[in-house]
Design an enzyme around this catalytic site. Structure first.
Site, mmCIF file in Angstrom:
data_model
loop_
_atom_site.group_PDB
_atom_site.id
_atom_site.type_symbol
_atom_site.label_atom_id
_atom_site.label_comp_id
_atom_site.label_asym_id
_atom_site.label_seq_id
_atom_site.Cartn_x
_atom_site.Cartn_y
_atom_site.Cartn_z
ATOM 1 N N LYS A 185 -5.933 -2.208 -1.996
ATOM 2 C CA LYS A 185 -5.171 -1.463 -0.988
ATOM 3 C C LYS A 185 -6.096 -0.977 0.123
ATOM 4 O O LYS A 185 -5.732 -0.999 1.307
ATOM 5 C CB LYS A 185 -4.445 -0.294 -1.652
ATOM 6 N N ILE A 240 5.528 5.043 0.804
ATOM 7 C CA ILE A 240 4.990 5.742 1.990
ATOM 8 C C ILE A 240 4.921 4.763 3.163
ATOM 9 O O ILE A 240 4.312 3.710 3.035
ATOM 10 C CB ILE A 240 3.551 6.267 1.738
ATOM 11 N N GLU A 276 0.423 -1.771 -13.291
ATOM 12 C CA GLU A 276 0.397 -3.221 -13.136
ATOM 13 C C GLU A 276 0.634 -3.866 -14.503
ATOM 14 O O GLU A 276 0.445 -3.223 -15.545
ATOM 15 C CB GLU A 276 -0.980 -3.665 -12.622
ATOM 16 N N VAL A 319 0.856 -1.201 0.000
ATOM 17 C CA VAL A 319 0.000 0.000 0.000
ATOM 18 C C VAL A 319 0.887 1.244 0.000
ATOM 19 O O VAL A 319 1.784 1.374 0.834
ATOM 20 C CB VAL A 319 -0.926 0.036 1.236
#
Ligand code: HSE
Length: 396
Positions: free
Chosen positions: A200, A131, A185, A127
């Site tokens: 996510k 970050i 992707e 996810v």
């Protein structure tokens, strides 16, 4: 010394190899005394790679090597990736992954399997790319009940829409740019139709609320139907269009989760998140809003999150693990149909109750509208018999 095997030498897998061995951006310095790359599994040959000596094509070499402590799965999907993850955990090896489809679908079983074999299953990179979000959500916000998660969770979709609006280039050309940058992707349908955002959101929700929210339970809409005209109408009312994943905890503990494009006010920091960047706002009972921002896709940002998990697995096996997810609770899911918000509507002709929006480049007869707050069924009633070109939810 902890020995690592990487499964899959694509964008993320090759980035992990670079960062682990010091050929990336120097993150290896925190890990190099601890960690050695021993194998890379890929069906393809890479004779010119600096890692040529590490390649194997048979997973059982890794599975049966007692020296391998951590397996990094960057294959993607739920086929071979699931098989190899289960076999690695059963062989007593920790597994680190960036594979959101696998975690969102099979997370609870794989977490339980890891605990049973006294290893860890870690997926920070699944996810938000680079970050730090899952460990802060799981550990640093542990004192809070989570009231809402709202985020831009797909770098490709955000990049495409930013380039379309800012550069005026068509969708297909913007998608090619996202692919060339290693953001998309393998099948970019998952990016642009919202499925990647949905997976996510399920991972974030399962960590935040403690039970497994499954992707098929989250109504999901992507960005493919949005036009530059819709973006112009958004600008006309001081907003930008963003694909958001949202999970809202009701007072009775039920969860309303969905993925949809939204009109987002320029006063909301999410409106300023452009290109490949992601941002996630988490509202906690004690913290109020906390925001996480950074590069949501790409080779080195994602590798950074994977390698951090490898270090965590190497250093402190038990403390690194996430709390187990309880089974799915279908009775705790509320449909977003009941969520009353304002809506943007574009009509081919006719009028609507609400605020009329005007743009310079509008087609003859067309009009844009902001409705009062209402549920989806009430909106559908108000739109019955009208020639509707677009409907987008407005973030309150
Ligand atoms: N395709 C994904 C994205 C990669 O664009 O966000 C990172 O998960």
């Amino acid at each position: 010394m902890v020995k690592v095997a990487i499964l899959g030498f694509g964008v993320v897998g090759s980035g992990v190899a670079e960062v682990l061995t010091g050929q990336g951006d120097g993150l290896h310095k925190k890990a190099d005394e601890l960690i050695e790359l021993k194998y890379i599994l890929d069906v393809r040959q890479f004779p010119d790679s600096p890692f040529a000596g590490c390649f194997v094509q048979d997973f059982s070499v890794i599975e049966n090597d007692p020296e391998v402590d951590v397996v990094v799965e960057t294959i993607g999907g739920v086929g071979a990736a699931l098989d190899f993850t289960e076999r690695a955990l059963q062989a007593g090896k920790s597994v680190v992954t960036s594979n959101k489809e696998l975690v969102a679908t099979h997370g609870p079983r794989l977490l339980a399997m890891a605990a049973e074999h006294q290893v860890v299953y870690l997926f920070e990179a699944s996810v938000g790319g680079g970050i730090p979000i899952l460990r802060p959500l799981s550990d640093c916000m542990a004192a809070n009940d989570i009231l809402e998660i709202c985020g831009i969770l797909n770098g490709t979709a955000n990049y495409i829409f930013t380039r379309m609006v800012q550069d005026g280039i068509p969708f297909a050309q913007a998608l090619k740019g996202a692919q060339a940058n290693g953001y998309a992707e393998q099948n970019p349908t998952a990016d642009v139709e919202g499925h990647d955002t949905c997976r996510k959101l399920c991972i974030l929700s399962s960590i935040a609320f403690g039970w497994h929210l499954q992707p098929q339970q989250v109504p999901t809409k992507g960005i493919t139907q949005i036009t530059l005209e819709d973006a112009a109408y958004a600008a006309a009312c001081g907003r930008r269009i963003k694909l958001l994943g949202r999970a809202i905890a009701e007072e009775d503990g039920r969860i309303c989760a969905y993925v949809e494009p939204h009109f987002v006010s320029l006063e909301n920091p999410l409106a300023g998140v452009e290109d490949v960047f992601n941002a996630i706002t988490v509202k906690g009972t004690a913290t109020g809003d906390v925001m996480f921002y950074g590069r949501g896709a790409g080779k080195l940002p994602t590798a950074s999150a994977v390698v951090a998990d490898v270090i965590a697995a190497a250093r402190q096996l038990e403390r690194a693990s996430y709390r187990p997810w309880q089974p799915n609770r279908p009775e705790c899911i509320v449909s977003p149909e009941e969520l009353a918000t304002q809506w943007y509507v574009r009509l081919a002709q006719g009028e609507l109750t609400g605020e009329r929006l005007t743009i310079d480049q509008g087609q003859k007869g067309e009009s844009g509208w902001l409705t009062p707050a209402m549920t989806k069924p009430a909106l559908e009633k108000a739109l019955a018999g009208k020639d509707v070109l677009a409907v987008i939810r407005v973030l309150d």
